[in-house]
Design a protein around this motif. Structure first.
Motif, PDB file in Angstrom:
ATOM      1  N   GLY A  39       0.797  -1.225   0.000  1.00  0.00           N
ATOM      2  CA  GLY A  39       0.000   0.000   0.000  1.00  0.00           C
ATOM      3  C   GLY A  39       0.827   1.272   0.000  1.00  0.00           C
ATOM      4  O   GLY A  39       0.284   2.375   0.021  1.00  0.00           O
ATOM      5  N   LYS A  42       4.291   1.520  -4.392  1.00  0.00           N
ATOM      6  CA  LYS A  42       5.318   0.971  -5.283  1.00  0.00           C
ATOM      7  C   LYS A  42       4.757   0.656  -6.664  1.00  0.00           C
ATOM      8  O   LYS A  42       5.299   1.032  -7.691  1.00  0.00           O
ATOM      9  CB  LYS A  42       5.921  -0.320  -4.672  1.00  0.00           C
ATOM     10  N   SER A  43       3.649  -0.077  -6.627  1.00  0.00           N
ATOM     11  CA  SER A  43       3.016  -0.485  -7.871  1.00  0.00           C
ATOM     12  C   SER A  43       2.527   0.741  -8.655  1.00  0.00           C
ATOM     13  O   SER A  43       2.738   0.849  -9.869  1.00  0.00           O
ATOM     14  CB  SER A  43       1.850  -1.409  -7.503  1.00  0.00           C
ATOM     15  N   THR A  44       1.915   1.670  -7.963  1.00  0.00           N
ATOM     16  CA  THR A  44       1.426   2.881  -8.615  1.00  0.00           C
ATOM     17  C   THR A  44       2.583   3.642  -9.264  1.00  0.00           C
ATOM     18  O   THR A  44       2.457   4.103 -10.404  1.00  0.00           O
ATOM     19  CB  THR A  44       0.694   3.781  -7.599  1.00  0.00           C
TER      20      THR A  44
HETATM   21  P1  ADP Z   1       1.987  -1.148  -3.229  1.00  0.00           P
HETATM   22  O1  ADP Z   1       2.353  -1.545  -4.609  1.00  0.00           O
HETATM   23  O2  ADP Z   1       3.119  -0.509  -2.477  1.00  0.00           O
HETATM   24  O3  ADP Z   1       1.351  -2.255  -2.447  1.00  0.00           O
HETATM   25  P2  ADP Z   1      -0.079   0.373  -4.511  1.00  0.00           P
HETATM   26  O4  ADP Z   1       0.619   1.313  -5.422  1.00  0.00           O
HETATM   27  O5  ADP Z   1      -0.684  -0.861  -5.077  1.00  0.00           O
HETATM   28  O6  ADP Z   1       0.910   0.005  -3.328  1.00  0.00           O
HETATM   29  O7  ADP Z   1      -1.223   1.136  -3.748  1.00  0.00           O
HETATM   30  C1  ADP Z   1      -1.009   2.393  -3.115  1.00  0.00           C
HETATM   31  C2  ADP Z   1      -2.317   2.825  -2.499  1.00  0.00           C
HETATM   32  O8  ADP Z   1      -3.218   3.132  -3.533  1.00  0.00           O
HETATM   33  C3  ADP Z   1      -2.988   1.772  -1.645  1.00  0.00           C
HETATM   34  O9  ADP Z   1      -3.569   2.437  -0.550  1.00  0.00           O
HETATM   35  C4  ADP Z   1      -4.048   1.192  -2.560  1.00  0.00           C
HETATM   36  O10 ADP Z   1      -5.135   0.695  -1.835  1.00  0.00           O
HETATM   37  C5  ADP Z   1      -4.430   2.401  -3.398  1.00  0.00           C
HETATM   38  N1  ADP Z   1      -4.874   2.043  -4.746  1.00  0.00           N
HETATM   39  C6  ADP Z   1      -4.187   1.328  -5.662  1.00  0.00           C
HETATM   40  N2  ADP Z   1      -4.889   1.221  -6.800  1.00  0.00           N
HETATM   41  C7  ADP Z   1      -6.052   1.882  -6.585  1.00  0.00           C
HETATM   42  C8  ADP Z   1      -7.201   2.137  -7.402  1.00  0.00           C
HETATM   43  N3  ADP Z   1      -7.288   1.688  -8.653  1.00  0.00           N
HETATM   44  N4  ADP Z   1      -8.187   2.875  -6.849  1.00  0.00           N
HETATM   45  C9  ADP Z   1      -8.103   3.336  -5.598  1.00  0.00           C
HETATM   46  N5  ADP Z   1      -7.042   3.136  -4.795  1.00  0.00           N
HETATM   47  C10 ADP Z   1      -6.041   2.421  -5.284  1.00  0.00           C
END
Ligand code: ADP
Ligand code: ADP
Length: 229
Positions: A39, A42-44
């Motif tokens: 959360g 990273k992925s974002t």
């Molecule tokens: P990580 O890769 O570090 O686990 P993410 O980048 O997946 O983190 O997510 C960062 C935050 O954005 C988290 O709180 C996640 O719930 C939120 N998030 C990710 N994708 C979405 C989306 N499509 N809509 C709303 N919130 C999102």
């Protein structure tokens, strides 16, 4: 100049800010591992680098091209950036070979014989050659992920992004995927890898960045992060 350059990048989902002014750059040939709690964004962040997500503020420049709001630039950037996901994202109704050939043939207009030759070469390289005519569901998770890597490489990317490529795998299949990533790293591929695999980070990362709550909070050499095996 860096091949990937993020300056003050922010990203919101509705009212929630998930990237809070990220400064991040990667040099050509550099291997960067991104880690941090679930959360943390990273992925974002890596999805913003090839415009699977659109950032709101700040600048992202990839291979000299700024990711602004034009689709032309998105196409230019995607041409240079390959991505591998946690869930392998293969087309289930296509064979392994067809999975590798579809983008080169349909998007790049590469003649089929040439695309097939490249595909078979890459399948051999990830040690899947004998499964070329199978469907993804007939392969193990580790094999599917190696197909996904080969599929990205078919487009001859200059940069490879990995988003937890081994997290969905049974433990005994992790190493075979990491081996392919290590060989890519040794060939000088520019790589950004979100992963919890410390052994991989120690072996190939030039730099580790640690994210928390939408920010890069630390960066350094892998040995500073992962002291003892
Ligand atoms: P990580 O890769 O570090 O686990 P993410 O980048 O997946 O983190 O997510 C960062 C935050 O954005 C988290 O709180 C996640 O719930 C939120 N998030 C990710 N994708 C979405 C989306 N499509 N809509 C709303 N919130 C999102
Ligand atoms: P990861 O951390 O590996 O990116 P997640 O389990 O956080 O995976 O997210 C899986 C999918 O769900 C992603 O497409 C992400 O954009 C989406 N997602 C994550 N968090 C949220 C959320 N809070 N609201 C809506 N979609 C989300």
């Amino acid at each position: 100049a860096p091949v990937i350059d993020l300056r003050g990048v922010s990203k919101w989902y509705g009212a929630t800010q998930v990237l809070k002014g990220i400064d991040f750059s990667v040099a050509r040939g550099e291997r960067v591992v991104v880690c941090g709690p679930s959360g943390s964004g990273k992925s974002t962040m890596i999805r913003c680098i090839n415009r699977l997500e659109e950032h709101r503020d700040g600048r992202i420049i990839v291979n000299g091209v700024e990711l602004d709001h034009s689709t032309k630039n998105v196409d230019l950037v995607r041409r240079d950036v390959g991505m591998v996901f946690q869930q392998f994202n293969l087309f289930p109704h296509l064979t392994v070979l067809q999975n590798l050939m579809i983008a080169p043939v349909k998007i790049r207009k590469i003649p089929k014989p040439e695309a097939e030759a490249t595909a078979r070469e890459l399948l051999a390289r990830v040690r899947i050659a004998e499964h070329a005519d199978k469907y993804p569901s007939q392969l193990s998770g580790g094999q599917q992920q190696r197909v996904a890597i080969a599929r990205a490489l078919c487009m001859k990317p200059k940069i490879m992004l990995f988003d937890e490529p081994t997290s969905a795998l049974d433990p005994e299949m992790v190493q075979e995927v990491l081996d392919v990533m290590v060989s890519l790293a040794r060939e000088g591929m520019t790589m950004v890898c979100v992963t919890h695999e410390m052994g991989f980070a120690r072996t190939v990362a030039d730099r580790v960045v640690f994210m928390d709550a939408g920010l890069i909070v630390e960066e350094g050499l892998p040995q500073e992060f992962f002291s003892n095996p």
